[in-house]
Design a protein around this motif. Structure first.
Motif, mmCIF file in Angstrom:
data_model
loop_
_atom_site.group_PDB
_atom_site.id
_atom_site.type_symbol
_atom_site.label_atom_id
_atom_site.label_comp_id
_atom_site.label_asym_id
_atom_site.label_seq_id
_atom_site.Cartn_x
_atom_site.Cartn_y
_atom_site.Cartn_z
ATOM 1 N N ARG A 196 0.837 -1.217 0.000
ATOM 2 C CA ARG A 196 0.000 0.000 0.000
ATOM 3 C C ARG A 196 0.861 1.252 0.000
ATOM 4 N N GLN A 215 -2.382 1.489 -9.449
ATOM 5 C CA GLN A 215 -1.526 1.300 -8.281
ATOM 6 C C GLN A 215 -0.301 0.449 -8.641
ATOM 7 N N ILE A 267 -4.723 -6.889 -1.270
ATOM 8 C CA ILE A 267 -5.263 -5.525 -1.192
ATOM 9 C C ILE A 267 -6.056 -5.169 -2.447
ATOM 10 N N ASP A 305 0.928 4.185 -2.827
ATOM 11 C CA ASP A 305 0.244 5.388 -2.367
ATOM 12 C C ASP A 305 0.609 6.602 -3.223
#
Length: 280
Positions: free
Chosen positions: A16, A268, A262, A20
């Protein structure tokens, strides 16, 4: 560096952070950066790859086992387009390390060389209450002990060899007579319970929320297991419908499992790929 510090390094939090929008620098501390530099690494990606290789060789923790299961079974044998995997999945009073659903269901309980078998019996009982195939995954040092203990049981025994290959010492048998209505009910979300009832043409209770769980289970518990279990697996497997398989597969091997967990998107994953090229 204390070896146990590596046990939580590769994680969903790490992926993550790399994905980000506000990422500005590596998310690991100076100790890790110094270790990566001492290994001859210059970029974040090189550092993570070398660190994962280091763990595979010198400290095969639970993450190594689960990530290799994901890469070799879900990606190597099946596909995230047709199968669904779960990490750390609650079943009765236990937490299953890894589960794969692809028409059938398989629970994988990891026992590294750092673990003991103290809770294994209770875990196995819990797993068979919700799934029909259970396999113990271990290293070479544990094979003899597990074969002596479970050689005549329906349990599967799968070895992660020193060369990181998976070797079946004993394949699991399907056991359906231990499946339990309550365990199946509790592993589903509220909406999923309603879907199971509707698709099996059982009336969904129209009661106040405080009574909904009890009324739902009353209906759930009278469905024959031969009908209920396949439908529960089918509904549970749908949790993987939102996986972007290409995005997951674009990640390096050491990050694929947390990326999958996730539900990483293509955008991403592209950011992660870019940031892996950043200097340490």
């Amino acid at each position: 560096m204390y070896m146990g510090a590596f046990n939580s390094f590769f994680s969903r939090k790490l992926v993550r952070s790399l994905a980000d929008l506000d990422f500005s620098q590596p998310v690991f501390g100076e100790e890790y950066i110094n270790l990566m530099l001492s290994m001859g690494c210059h970029t974040v990606g090189d550092g993570l790859a070398k660190l994962y290789s280091f763990l595979c060789k010198y400290h095969r923790n639970e993450y190594v086992y689960k990530n290799e299961l994901f890469n070799k079974i879900l990606l190597g044998i099946h596909s995230p387009r047709t199968s669904t995997a779960f990490e750390e999945f609650a079943i009765a009073s236990s937490i299953a390390d890894f589960i794969v659903l692809n028409g059938s269901a398989s629970v994988y309980e990891v026992k590294t060389d750092l673990d003991n078998f103290q809770r294994l019996e209770a875990q196995v009982i819990d797993y068979y209450s919700a799934f029909d195939r259970v396999t113990i995954v271990c290293g070479p040092k544990s094979i003899d002990a597990l074969m002596n203990r479970y050689g005549d049981s329906p349990l599967g025994i799968l070895e992660l060899t020193d060369r990181k290959t998976l070797h079946w010492c004993k394949k699991p048998d399907s056991v359906v007579d231990r499946l339990n209505h309550l365990s199946l009910f509790n592993m589903l979300r509220k909406a999923e319970r309603g879907v199971v009832l509707e698709e099996l043409e059982v009336k969904v209770p129209n009661v106040a929320p405080v009574f909904y769980a009890k009324e739902s289970f009353d209906r759930f518990s009278i469905i024959p297991m031969s009908e209920l279990y396949p439908k529960c697996l089918e509904v549970l497997k749908r949790r993987g419908d939102d996986v972007d398989a290409e995005a997951v597969c674009s990640l390096p091997r050491e990050l694929k499992l947390p990326g999958y967990c996730i539900r990483i998107t293509a955008e991403q994953a592209a950011r992660v790929t870019e940031r892996l090229s950043y200097p340490l």
